[in-house]
Design a protein around this motif. Structure first.
Motif, PDB file in Angstrom:
ATOM      1  N   LEU A   7       0.992  -1.262   0.155  1.00 43.96           N
ATOM      2  CA  LEU A   7      -0.183  -0.053  -0.106  1.00 43.96           C
ATOM      3  C   LEU A   7       0.961   1.267   0.060  1.00 43.96           C
ATOM      4  N   ASN A  53      -8.669  -4.240   3.521  1.00 48.36           N
ATOM      5  CA  ASN A  53      -8.292  -4.880   2.397  1.00 48.36           C
ATOM      6  C   ASN A  53      -9.517  -6.043   2.046  1.00 48.36           C
ATOM      7  N   VAL A  68      -5.672  -3.740  -2.603  1.00 46.44           N
ATOM      8  CA  VAL A  68      -4.167  -3.481  -3.009  1.00 46.44           C
ATOM      9  C   VAL A  68      -3.882  -4.238  -4.326  1.00 46.44           C
ATOM     10  N   LEU A  95      -8.001   3.694  -3.537  1.00 46.12           N
ATOM     11  CA  LEU A  95      -6.876   4.603  -3.267  1.00 46.12           C
ATOM     12  C   LEU A  95      -7.096   6.071  -3.082  1.00 46.12           C
TER      13      LEU A  95
END
Length: 621
Positions: free
Chosen positions: A114, A258, A279, A308
């Motif tokens: 990340l 996640n 991710v 993100l």
């Protein structure tokens, strides 16, 4: 991924290579502008053994710096020292380094990936730092510190973390460093017994432990923290970890879970503390874009589906340069002050709860006085009964005047036995329990301070009182105030020292006088019989008998009076000792007043004033 990608309007197509060039050029120009005043930082980790020397504080920060330093002194039990030192360091320099931590709830690998996505430049090739960060995981599980610099820069090895230089303009522009580590969520048992550290402190002050070190973990405070979980199980673990901590962290904390990406893009509120991220999707989108700019549309869709962009925006939030200090440092100071304020309020509530559930000072005093009355009644009864029994025993009758000729050496032993075994023995033992009750209730054992308040100054300056008792030779001199539990033992010692030796000496003197008078009268009768012819043996014997009778009668009267006097003085000394003890205890109980505010209340008052000074200084800044 640089945060500027998150700010690309959704209507802008990334298929056009010129648009990408314009964005890149704009970003580069902005970096050049910021770089004009940027000062490359050194390591921000200071050894705990370093000497704290006051730095040259910028004048605009001096008021807040001084107020925050005073807070460290006035509110030490309620302040997190590590976070406070970080805030002071931010105020002590012109352009402070900002620390952000990315903490993984599971393995550190996802946190590394990340961090790579948030810092990587999609317009450039994959750097060596990216390969090291994603693939070369430390065997010892050490944290990784990402700092701006050339990839091939050398760094002083640290047992706490591994340093990677990242040529990211993002790190340079915001004077930022990122710590990648794991979060230990197994501190619930520790937090249950400690009110000074909760989940917030564990997140914003990560603990770094050297693999081979046996000492305590070293705290590494940060300005902001991003917690990364993997799957729903980690979300549940984090919820349990923070269940007992209701302190609001504002924009200082972000939680990302996640999870597999959804088929459709879902709008996310940037102000929310929780965010979903994937991710793998972000990694694939970055790799596709680096293969060819023609994949920009795929990159755009994958980037937004990965979740993100909200993290990128959160990362740069409050990091913009501002006068006189960055907003993120202001948020840190405000958070420290809020934590101290909450800690003081909790301590006040706990003190009030304990005061409400405990008995009052008046009830305690009344209970002590009631126990004192019971003790005094039993002690006076014991003194009467025990001494009556002692003076009726066979041992005491051995000291009759006519037995004194062969018992004179037993006077000291018999009287000492009466004092030690019959004189207020149980009363002394029971006074120990009463003293324990008073000590638990907070009462002192002496009236020295109280007597100075209630006794006139003229009386205090007089010499010690001396009580002379000529009948038995008792001499009592009071040189200092004795703690009341020791009154009985002191009275017994005085009786043993001041009354028994004179009584023993009197017995020996009476025997000697009787024998002397008898011998003189016998010698006189013999002299009269020899020198006077008309004196018959009967008359001479009458003179000797008269001397003997006189000597024995005088011995009987003096000894029996001395015995009676000693008995009465022993009884009187016992009653006086009990009365003095009782009066002293009553004086202590009635003169000892409950303080209006205890030491904790005063400390919290000073701490609250220090909090107000910091808030005022921060407001004026």
């Amino acid at each position: 991924m640089p945060p500027w990608v998150a700010y690309v309007p959704r209507s802008t197509s990334l298929l056009n290579g010129r648009a990408i060039e314009r964005l890149s050029l704009s970003f580069s120009c902005r970096n050049v502008t910021i770089a004009n005043f940027y000062l490359r930082h050194a390591s921000t980790h200071i050894s705990p053994t370093a000497i704290n020397v006051r730095p040259n504080i910028p004048p605009r920060n001096e008021e807040v710096y001084n107020a925050l330093s005073q807070l460290n002194i006035a509110a030490a039990p309620y302040v997190n020292i590590s976070r406070l030192q970080l805030a002071l360091r931010g105020l002590a320099v012109q352009y402070a380094v900002v620390r952000i931590a990315i903490l993984s709830l599971n393995r550190q690998r996802n946190a590394r990936r990340l961090a790579r996505l948030l810092l990587a430049d999609p317009l450039g090739d994959e750097g060596q730092w990216e390969k090291k960060l994603e693939h070369e995981e430390d065997e010892c599980g050490r944290a990784v510190l990402l700092r701006y610099g050339d990839e091939f820069d050398s760094h002083t090895p640290s047992p706490l973390y591994k340093i990677l230089s990242v040529p990211s303009q993002f790190l340079r522009s915001y004077n930022l460093e990122i710590l990648v580590s794991t979060l230990n969520t197994n501190i619930s048992s520790v937090r249950a017994t400690s009110t000074t550290e909760g989940s917030k402190d564990a997140i914003l002050v990560p603990k770094l432990q050297a693999p081979t070190a046996r000492g305590m973990p070293v705290p590494y405070p940060v300005h902001k923290a991003l917690v990364l979980g993997d799957g729903l199980e980690s979300a549940v673990t984090y919820g349990k970890f923070t269940a007992n901590d209701t302190i609001d962290t504002g924009a200082m904390l972000k939680v990302a879970i996640n999870l597999p990406p959804t088929s459709l893009e879902v709008g996310v509120d940037e102000a929310e503390t929780y965010s979903l991220v994937n991710v793998d999707t972000g990694t694939k989108a970055l790799a596709k874009f680096r293969e060819s700019i023609a994949n920009s549309e795929y990159f755009e869709r994958g980037w937004f589906r990965s979740g993100l962009p909200p993290l990128s925006k959160w990362l740069v939030h409050n990091l913009q340069p501002s006068e006189p200090i960055k907003p993120v440092i202001k948020d840190l100071i405000a958070s420290i002050v809020d934590d101290v304020d909450i800690g003081i309020s909790e301590a006040d509530a706990l003190q009030q709860s304990e005061a409400a559930s405990s008995i009052t000072h008046e009830q305690t005093s009344e209970s002590i006085l009631k126990h004192l009355e019971n003790w005094a009644e039993k002690s006076h009864t014991e003194l009467r009964d025990q001494l009556d029994d002692a003076f009726a025993t066979r041992n005491w009758r051995k000291l009759a005047w006519w037995k004194l000729f062969w018992r004179v050496d037993d006077v000291g032993m018999i009287t000492e036995e009466i004092i030690e075994r019959r004189w207020l023995v149980d009363a002394e033992k029971n006074s120990v329990y009463l003293a324990g009750r008073m000590n638990q209730a907070g009462f002192p054992e002496t009236t020295e301070d109280i007597s100075k308040m209630v006794t006139p100054a003229s009386e205090q300056t007089q010499p010690p009182s001396i009580v002379d008792k000529p009948k038995t030779g008792i001499l009592t001199q009071v040189n200092e105030i004795i703690p009341w539990p020791s009154q009985i033992a002191t009275g017994r010692a005085i009786l043993l020292k001041d009354t028994i030796p004179p009584l023993q000496a009197l017995a020996q003197r009476l025997i000697l006088n009787s024998l002397s008078n008898t011998a003189l009268s016998s010698a006189l009768s013999a002299l009269l019989y020899v020198s006077v012819p008309t004196f018959s043996p009967f008359e001479a014997g009458a003179v000797a008998a008269l001397g003997l009778v006189y000597s024995l009668r005088r011995m009987q009267k003096l000894w029996e009076r001395a015995r009676e006097t000693w008995q009465s003085e022993v009884r009187e000394e016992g009653r006086r000792t009990l009365k003095q003890t009782e009066d002293m205890v009553r004086l202590i109980v009635r003169s000892t007043k409950k303080p209006v505010e205890d030491e904790g209340v005063r400390e919290r008052k000073v701490a609250r004033e220090a909090v107000l000074r910091v808030r005022d200084a921060l407001r004026r800044m």
